[in-house]
Write a protein that holds these residues in place. Sequence first.
Motif, short mmCIF file in Angstrom:
data_model
loop_
_atom_site.label_atom_id
_atom_site.label_comp_id
_atom_site.label_asym_id
_atom_site.label_seq_id
_atom_site.Cartn_x
_atom_site.Cartn_y
_atom_site.Cartn_z
N ARG A 531 -69.96 -37.35 22.26
CA ARG A 531 -70.44 -36.09 22.82
C ARG A 531 -70.26 -36.11 24.33
NH1 ARG A 531 -75.63 -36.66 19.42
NH2 ARG A 531 -76.45 -37.70 21.27
N SER A 576 -78.14 -29.76 21.63
CA SER A 576 -77.50 -28.74 20.81
C SER A 576 -76.09 -28.46 21.34
CB SER A 576 -78.33 -27.45 20.85
OG SER A 576 -77.72 -26.44 20.06
N PRO A 577 -75.09 -28.31 20.46
CA PRO A 577 -73.74 -27.99 20.93
C PRO A 577 -73.69 -26.56 21.47
CG PRO A 577 -73.85 -27.90 18.53
CD PRO A 577 -75.18 -28.43 18.99
N ASN A 578 -72.93 -26.37 22.56
CA ASN A 578 -72.80 -25.01 23.10
C ASN A 578 -71.44 -24.39 22.82
OD1 ASN A 578 -71.09 -26.32 24.86
ND2 ASN A 578 -72.22 -25.81 26.74
N GLY A 579 -70.61 -25.08 22.05
CA GLY A 579 -69.31 -24.53 21.67
C GLY A 579 -68.18 -24.87 22.60
N ASN A 580 -68.45 -25.47 23.75
CA ASN A 580 -67.40 -25.83 24.70
C ASN A 580 -66.83 -27.20 24.40
OD1 ASN A 580 -67.85 -23.41 26.05
ND2 ASN A 580 -69.32 -24.33 27.49
N ILE A 581 -65.64 -27.46 24.97
CA ILE A 581 -64.96 -28.76 24.82
C ILE A 581 -64.60 -29.26 26.22
CG2 ILE A 581 -62.99 -30.00 23.87
CD1 ILE A 581 -64.82 -29.09 21.69
N PRO A 586 -66.76 -32.43 22.17
CA PRO A 586 -67.70 -31.30 22.14
C PRO A 586 -68.84 -31.49 23.13
CG PRO A 586 -67.96 -32.68 20.19
CD PRO A 586 -66.73 -33.16 20.90
N PHE A 675 -76.61 -28.15 12.83
CA PHE A 675 -75.35 -28.89 12.93
C PHE A 675 -75.41 -30.20 12.14
CE2 PHE A 675 -78.00 -29.72 16.61
CZ PHE A 675 -78.02 -31.10 16.72
#
Length: 741
Positions: A531, A576-581, A586, A675
């Motif tokens: 991450r 929490s993932p925010n959708g960015n890379i 991720p 997730f």
Amino acid sequence: MKLFIKMIIALAISNLYSQNSIEGVVTEVETNSKLAYVNVYIPHLEKGTSTNDNGGFVINNIPTGTYSIIFSSIGYKTKSIQITIPVNTPIKIQLIPTAIEMESIIVSTPFHKIQRDNVMKVEHKNISDLKTNGAITLADGITNIAGVESVTTGLGIGKPVIRGLSSNRVLVYTQGVRLENQQFGSEHGLGVNDAGIESIEVIKGPASLLYGSDALGGVLYLNPEKFANNNTASGDFGGSYFSNTRGFNTNAGYKSSENNFKFLFRGSLTEHSDYNTKTYRVTNTRFREQDFKAGLGYQKNNFKTELRYNLNNSKLGIPEEIGEQSLNRTPLLPFQSITNHVFSSKSTLFLNHSKLDINLGYIYNDRKEFEDHHHDEHEDDHDEDKHEGEIEELEAALHMKLKTHNYDVKYYLPKLGKFETIVGAQGMNQTNTNYGEEQLIPDATTNDFGVLATSHIHFEKLDIQLGARFDNRNINITSGINKKFNSFNGAFGIKKNIFKNITARLNLATGFRAPNLSELASDGTHEGTNRYEIGNANLKSEQNFQTDLALEFKNEHLEIFVNGFYNSINNYIFLSPNGNIIDDTPVFVYLQNDAKLYGGEFGLHFHPHPLDWLHFESSFETVTGKQNNDTYLPLIPANSISNTVRVEFEERWISKGYAFIKLRSTFDQNNVSGFETNTNGFNLLSAGLGGNVLVFNNELNITISGNNLTNKTYINHLSRLRPDGIFNMGRNITIGLNYYL
């Protein structure tokens, strides 16, 4: 605070009370026969002896004051009495026969040392008992305690989960001081070896009143092995072999006590290759761990002290995918190299019917993480057969040194009527420094300070414990972020014997946890978790309120317990993932929301009469964790039930013999966060036997145990390898030998 300590020390020096002795005899209540080999122990002095063939005992060099003395022996109900020294007549003690195991001494709570006298429920397990069940590591062993699980990364990395809470929400104490080893990481293990640890105590629920920040979810308290009794010496050595990993652990120790001095030391070595499933070995779950523990104790007049040191060095492979299949023990890239030093000092000044405890600690954690991209830059240097020292020449991508000083000072006031009262102060100074080419969390300094007061009130038919505490935490980060957190917390508990054999405990407590350095200021790739983590400098402290109700029924042949809890947490921090890379990784950010956890444990222990050698034990545990928007929290253990049948026997050729069979059933986990994926249930069958035999007039302890005997392929919901579909360990047979000199 310094002036207060100086005044107490001056008072102690000016009042050197005489040393005293106590003597007595222990008999059985029904037959009045004298009992030999009964353990006689004074917990606050850490002094003890055993009765002789005539049931007699003598303990010398006891300061003036009031102490609890505990008498325990297998087959008899443990007895605790309080006595004021000096005493002029011999003590006469009678023990009651029982098939229930003798009660253990509790160290993690301040007032009473036998569980039945405590207002707060504390779980206690001996390390030796966990090993007989085939526990491979300490993190594996604690999962045998109802309500306690472990988040694992393969076999070598595990961290405790108490009623659904883990990481910085569970405080670990070792050698009487809080363990600090960058425990914020989900792939960071305990960093403690079970060699030289005698027992484990678990406080479920907020213990911030006693321990401050980070004890919001509970405490895992590791008790080091005791020093030898006065004027005795003993040694032992042994080891275990594990069929699944072709691994082993060995350890040897010696301890001696003479006059006013006592010492001990113990060393151990553990090595494992990749663990095996039914169809493949899980690449890079291999690890190597070296551990050394030493202690020095001294007691003279009204003063006693002990110094302990623990060095733990481990090299831990970080599994990522199924690759090479081998029995090599040297970790592949990526791997962690961790060295942890724990220095502790525990001293007591005995005053006239009061005492002062001073605990000091220094923990130095040196953490290095070596990554795959580093391997690419040193392609010519890497070889499967390369020796450990050669791999160590690689430059660590992440290299952090965490240095922690802490202190814990408690003054036990003279007993006033029904009141026993403690006041105290605790604090910590911690610095984190980066040395690697990459940086996940910045350099920073953390300072904690807290003051507390707590009382135990004895009434004729019930006991009450209450207390309050104030804490302050300052975090100064080199990037310019300076954060201050303050918190008031309190606790109230009541214990009452409802009927002759039924005890009820109700505890209400608040707890808190200030955001850690990673949550506030991380900004980088956390390779062990795949991450890119971004901290949030605006996070608030977590604050919780927990209600805990425990009911316990106990007679000579049956024990039943029912525990229920409801835990409300404000400002619960989560990733929490925010959708960015970023860098093909991720991005995860830290957020907050109110949350709640609820559930409990149920268990029974049955000794059918007259078959006292036969034991049936069963326990069930459940926990549900939700945010206030009704979405589920991550890494909540699935419900499970364990059933064990155990027999104990004594023969001419074997002592303390036993055999058991155990079935643990874990249910489906469908209550998952957004997730996470669901996890199927599974059943694991275990069995074992063992006992002590005489070899050259000394005892040899033999244990044989098997876990997952059906070689079940399964994935535990708390396995960090779950997203990749990697199975947990398959069948394992453990053979252990320990020889006592």
